[in-house]
Motif scaffolding. Structure first.
Motif, short mmCIF file in Angstrom:
data_model
loop_
_atom_site.label_atom_id
_atom_site.label_comp_id
_atom_site.label_asym_id
_atom_site.label_seq_id
_atom_site.Cartn_x
_atom_site.Cartn_y
_atom_site.Cartn_z
N LEU A 413 0.83 -1.21 0.00
CA LEU A 413 0.00 0.00 0.00
C LEU A 413 0.86 1.26 0.00
N ASP A 414 1.95 1.24 0.76
CA ASP A 414 2.83 2.41 0.82
C ASP A 414 3.54 2.64 -0.51
N GLU A 415 3.94 1.56 -1.16
CA GLU A 415 4.62 1.70 -2.45
C GLU A 415 3.69 2.29 -3.49
N GLY A 416 2.41 1.89 -3.47
CA GLY A 416 1.39 2.60 -4.24
C GLY A 416 1.12 2.15 -5.65
N SER A 417 2.05 1.47 -6.30
CA SER A 417 1.85 1.18 -7.73
C SER A 417 0.72 0.18 -7.96
N TYR A 418 0.53 -0.75 -7.02
CA TYR A 418 -0.54 -1.74 -7.21
C TYR A 418 -1.90 -1.06 -7.25
N GLY A 419 -2.17 -0.21 -6.25
CA GLY A 419 -3.45 0.48 -6.22
C GLY A 419 -3.63 1.42 -7.40
N GLU A 420 -2.56 2.10 -7.81
CA GLU A 420 -2.66 3.04 -8.93
C GLU A 420 -2.95 2.31 -10.22
N ARG A 421 -2.31 1.18 -10.44
CA ARG A 421 -2.55 0.43 -11.67
C ARG A 421 -3.96 -0.14 -11.70
N ARG A 422 -4.43 -0.59 -10.54
CA ARG A 422 -5.80 -1.11 -10.50
C ARG A 422 -6.79 0.01 -10.82
N TRP A 423 -6.58 1.20 -10.24
CA TRP A 423 -7.49 2.30 -10.47
C TRP A 423 -7.41 2.77 -11.93
N THR A 424 -6.21 2.81 -12.48
CA THR A 424 -6.05 3.21 -13.87
C THR A 424 -6.78 2.25 -14.80
N ARG A 425 -6.67 0.95 -14.53
CA ARG A 425 -7.36 -0.03 -15.37
C ARG A 425 -8.87 0.13 -15.26
N THR A 426 -9.37 0.38 -14.05
CA THR A 426 -10.80 0.57 -13.85
C THR A 426 -11.30 1.77 -14.64
N ARG A 427 -10.56 2.88 -14.57
CA ARG A 427 -10.97 4.09 -15.31
C ARG A 427 -10.92 3.86 -16.81
N ALA A 428 -9.90 3.12 -17.27
CA ALA A 428 -9.79 2.85 -18.71
C ALA A 428 -10.96 2.02 -19.20
N TRP A 429 -11.35 1.03 -18.41
CA TRP A 429 -12.50 0.19 -18.80
C TRP A 429 -13.77 1.05 -18.86
N ALA A 430 -13.96 1.89 -17.85
CA ALA A 430 -15.16 2.73 -17.83
C ALA A 430 -15.20 3.67 -19.03
N ALA A 431 -14.02 4.26 -19.35
CA ALA A 431 -13.97 5.19 -20.48
C ALA A 431 -14.27 4.47 -21.80
N MET A 432 -13.71 3.26 -21.95
CA MET A 432 -13.90 2.54 -23.20
C MET A 432 -15.35 2.16 -23.41
N HIS A 433 -16.08 1.85 -22.32
CA HIS A 433 -17.44 1.36 -22.45
C HIS A 433 -18.49 2.41 -22.14
N SER A 434 -18.05 3.65 -21.90
CA SER A 434 -19.03 4.69 -21.63
C SER A 434 -19.66 5.22 -22.90
N GLY A 435 -19.04 4.94 -24.06
CA GLY A 435 -19.57 5.44 -25.32
C GLY A 435 -19.14 6.85 -25.62
N SER A 436 -18.36 7.47 -24.70
CA SER A 436 -18.01 8.87 -24.89
C SER A 436 -17.09 9.08 -26.07
N GLY A 437 -16.30 8.05 -26.42
CA GLY A 437 -15.36 8.24 -27.51
C GLY A 437 -15.87 7.78 -28.85
N ALA A 438 -16.99 7.12 -28.87
CA ALA A 438 -17.45 6.50 -30.10
C ALA A 438 -17.87 7.52 -31.14
N ALA A 439 -18.33 8.66 -30.70
CA ALA A 439 -18.88 9.62 -31.65
C ALA A 439 -17.88 10.66 -32.10
N SER A 440 -16.72 10.70 -31.46
CA SER A 440 -15.77 11.75 -31.80
C SER A 440 -14.60 11.20 -32.58
#
Length: 500
Positions: A413-440
Motif C-alpha cells: 500500500l505504501d509503495e502505491g503502484s498496485y493500487g494506482e494500476r488497478r485504479w487506472t485499469r478501472t478508469r480505462a474500462w469505464a472510459a472505453m465502455h461509456s460510449g463517450s469516444g465512439a462519436a468523436s
C-alpha cells in the motif's frame, strides 16, 4: 428439477404484480431451495425469451466483497442494455448512487416503450451489512412513487432474517414462503441418482431430514457414491441422521479421507483453496495452486480426479470455474458460524482460523509469482497465467489482509503502484465502455473505428453482465445447465441438484 407447484405459485404472484410493477420475495432458510427455484424460473424465462442472454438475473456469490451492489447493478444494467439496445453510457457510473439512478432510468425507459420484464436477484441476505447502520443496504432497488414502473417485477431470493426489514419499503410486494421439498421431489432425486430404496426407507429418510432440500440432495449423492450398502448400514445411517442432519458433511469427509494419499495431496488442499478463494477457479488455476501447496508438480489428471471425488460438494460454473457448493458447506469446513450470543464455536470443521489464514497466504503467494508488476502485463500465452493475473489484480490485497501479513500489506500500500494500476485499469474500462469516444474523431474510436468500437462495447457489456462466479455456477449446481461432457474436467461435479 421438480418443484413445479412452487414455480407456478411464483409466476402467479408475478402476473398479479405486472400491471403495477413490484417485488416478489422468495424466502426460506439456508439450503431450503431458494436459489434452485430461482434458477428454474430463470431457465423458464430464457426459453420464453429465446435465450439466457435475454434474461436480467444475478446470483450473489456466497461471500461477496464490500460494496457488491456496484457489481450487481452493472451486471443487471449490462443485460438490459443488450436486450433493449439502450444507451451504454448508463454503465459509465462507478458509484452505487449513479448506477442505482441508471437502473431506475433504464426501467422507466423500458416501461415507456410499453414492454414488460421480470428481473431476478438471488442471495440478498449474503450482501454484507452496512458498517454503520448494521443493515443491508437495499436502496439500490428502485423505490418510491412509480418504482418499479408498471410492467417491471423483481423476483428476490433471501433468508427470512433482518434482510426483510429494508424490503418493507419496497411496495407493492408479495412474499412467497418456500415450503420444504416434497416427498415426490425427493423420490425423483433418488431416481436421478439411481438409488434404489424401499418406500419405507424413503419415508424415514425424508422425515429424518425434515424435508430439508439441501440435506436430501446431499444424502442422495452420498448414497449413490457408496452404492451396494446393506440394510443394516442404511438403517444405521437413518438413525444417525435423525439426531444430526449435518452429519452428512461428516460422512462425506469420512468417505474422502478413505483415500489417504489423495486426501493429503489433492482433496484437503482443494477444499482449503476453495474455502478462501474470492471467485471460482478453473482447473488450470487449481493445478498451479496445488503445485504451490505441495511444493512439487501436480498432474492435470490428479486435479480432475480430485474434483470428481468431491462430486456435488463443488460446482462448476459456465466459465469452467469451481467453487464450494453451498454456504452451509462453507460454514461446516470452517467450524460453523458463531453462537447466537456472538461467541465463537468450538472448532468442529476441517480448518481452524490459523489454517484458513495459511490458505489466504497461499493464494497471496500465487498472486505474487513473478513479481507484482507482472500482474498488469498483457500477452500471457497460457490461459492459466492470464487467469492468475486477472485474479491477482482483483484480490491480492484482500488475501494479504485475511492472511494477517501486515508488513507485506503495508509495504504494497505504501509503495502505491498496485493500487494506482488497478485504479487506472478501472478508469480505462469505464472510459472505453461509456460510449463517450465512439462519436468523436479524436481520443475515441473515430469514424473508421465505429464498428469496432460498437463491437468492443458489446464485449464489455457481456463481460459486465456475467461477472466471475455469477449465475452460471448456480444454474449448474441446480441441474439447470446441461451436464458436462465426458472428459471436460471434474466430470459429474455440479451437474445436478435440488437445493441451495
Amino acid at each position: 428439477m421438480g418443484r413445479q407447484t412452487e414455480q407456478e405459485a411464483v409466476w402467479q404472484l408475478v402476473e398479479e404484480l405486472l400491471p403495477t410493477g413490484g417485488y416478489v420475495t422468495i424466502t426460506g432458510e439456508a439450503g431450503q431451495g431458494k436459489s434452485c427455484l430461482i434458477a428454474s424460473l430463470v431457465e423458464a424465462r430464457a426459453r420464453e425469451q429465446g435465450g439466457e442472454e435475454r434474461v436480467a438475473f444475478h446470483f450473489i456469490p456466497l461471500v461477496p466483497p464490500p460494496d457488491y451492489q456496484v457489481t450487481l447493478l452493472k451486471a443487471l444494467l449490462a443485460r438490459l442494455m443488450l436486450k433493449y439496445q439502450l444507451p451504454d453510457w448508463w454503465l459509465a457510473g462507478e458509484s452505487r448512487a449513479a448506477l442505482s439512478a441508471a437502473l431506475e432510468g433504464a426501467l422507466q425507459e423500458i416501461a415507456r416503450r410499453g414492454q414488460q420484464d421480470v428481473i431476478f436477484i438471488d442471495g440478498l441476505d449474503q450482501l454484507p451489512p452496512d458498517a454503520q447502520s448494521g443493515w443491508r443496504d437495499l436502496s439500490f432497488l428502485p423505490q418510491g412513487p412509480g418504482n418499479p414502473p408498471p410492467g417491471i417485477v423483481f423476483v428476490l431470493g433471501t433468508r427470512p432474517n433482518d434482510t426483510l426489514r429494508p424490503l418493507e419499503l419496497c411496495k407493492p410486494r408479495r412474499e412467497y414462503r418456500l415450503p420444504r421439498l416434497s416427498r415426490s421431489d425427493f423420490a425423483e432425486l433418488l431416481r436421478q441418482r439411481r438409488v434404489d430404496l424401499s418406500e419405507m426407507l424413503v419415508e424415514r429418510f425424508y422425515e429424518a431430514l425434515e424435508g430439508h432440500a439441501l440435506f436430501l440432495d446431499l444424502l442422495a449423492r452420498e448414497l449413490a457414491s457408496r452404492g451396494g450398502q446393506g440394510p443394516a448400514e442404511v438403517e444405521a445411517l437413518v438413525e444417525r441422521l435423525s439426531s444430526d442432519p449435518e452429519g452428512l458433511f461428516t460422512l462425506a469427509l469420512d468417505r474422502l479421507r478413505g483415500e489417504r494419499a489423495r486426501w493429503q495431496r489433492v482433496i484437503q488442499p482443494l477444499l482449503g483453496i476453495l474455502l478462501v478463494a474470492q471467485e471460482p477457479l478453473t482447473i488450470a488455476a487449481l493445478r498451479q495452486l496445488l503445485t504451490l501447496a505441495n511444493g512439487r508438480a501436480i498432474d492435470l489428471d490428479e486435479v480432475r480426479q480430485g474434483l470428481r471425488r468431491l462430486g456435488g460438494l463443488v460446482i462448476r460454473d459456465q466459465q469452467g470455474g469451481y467453487t464450494l457448493f453451498h454456504l452451509k458447506w462453507r460454514d461446516y469446513l470452517r467450524g460453523g458460524p458463531a453462537q447466537a450470543d456472538g461467541s465463537p464455536r468450538e472448532p468442529e470443521g476441517l480448518f481452524d482460523e490459523e489454517e484458513e489464514r495459511r490458505w489466504h497466504g497461499l493464494l497471496a503467494a500465487w498472486c505474487e509469482q513473478g513479481g507484482l508488476a507482472r500482474l498488469w502485463q498483457e500477452g500471457a500465452r497460457e490461459e492459466g497465467e492470464r487467469e492468475r493475473r486477472r485474479y491477482g489484480q482483483r484480490h491480492y490485497v484482500r488475501h494479504l489482509y485475511e492472511a494477517r501479513q501486515w508488513e507485506r500489506l503495508f509495504a504494497v500500500l505504501d509503495e502505491g503502484s498496485y493500487g494506482e494500476r488497478r485504479w487506472t485499469r478501472t478508469r480505462a474500462w469505464a472510459a472505453m465502455h461509456s460510449g463517450s469516444g465512439a462519436a468523436s474523431g479524436g481520443g475515441g474510436w473515430g469514424e473508421a473505428g465505429g464498428a469496432a468500437g460498437a463491437a468492443a462495447t458489446a464485449v464489455g457489456l457481456h463481460a459486465a453482465a456475467l461477472q466471475p462466479g455469477e449465475s452460471g455456477g448456480c444454474l449448474s449446481r441446480c441441474g439447470v445447465a446441461r451436464p458436462l461432457p465426458a472428459g471436460a474436467g471434474g466430470e459429474g461435479a455440479g451437474t445436478g441438484g435440488a437445493a441451495h
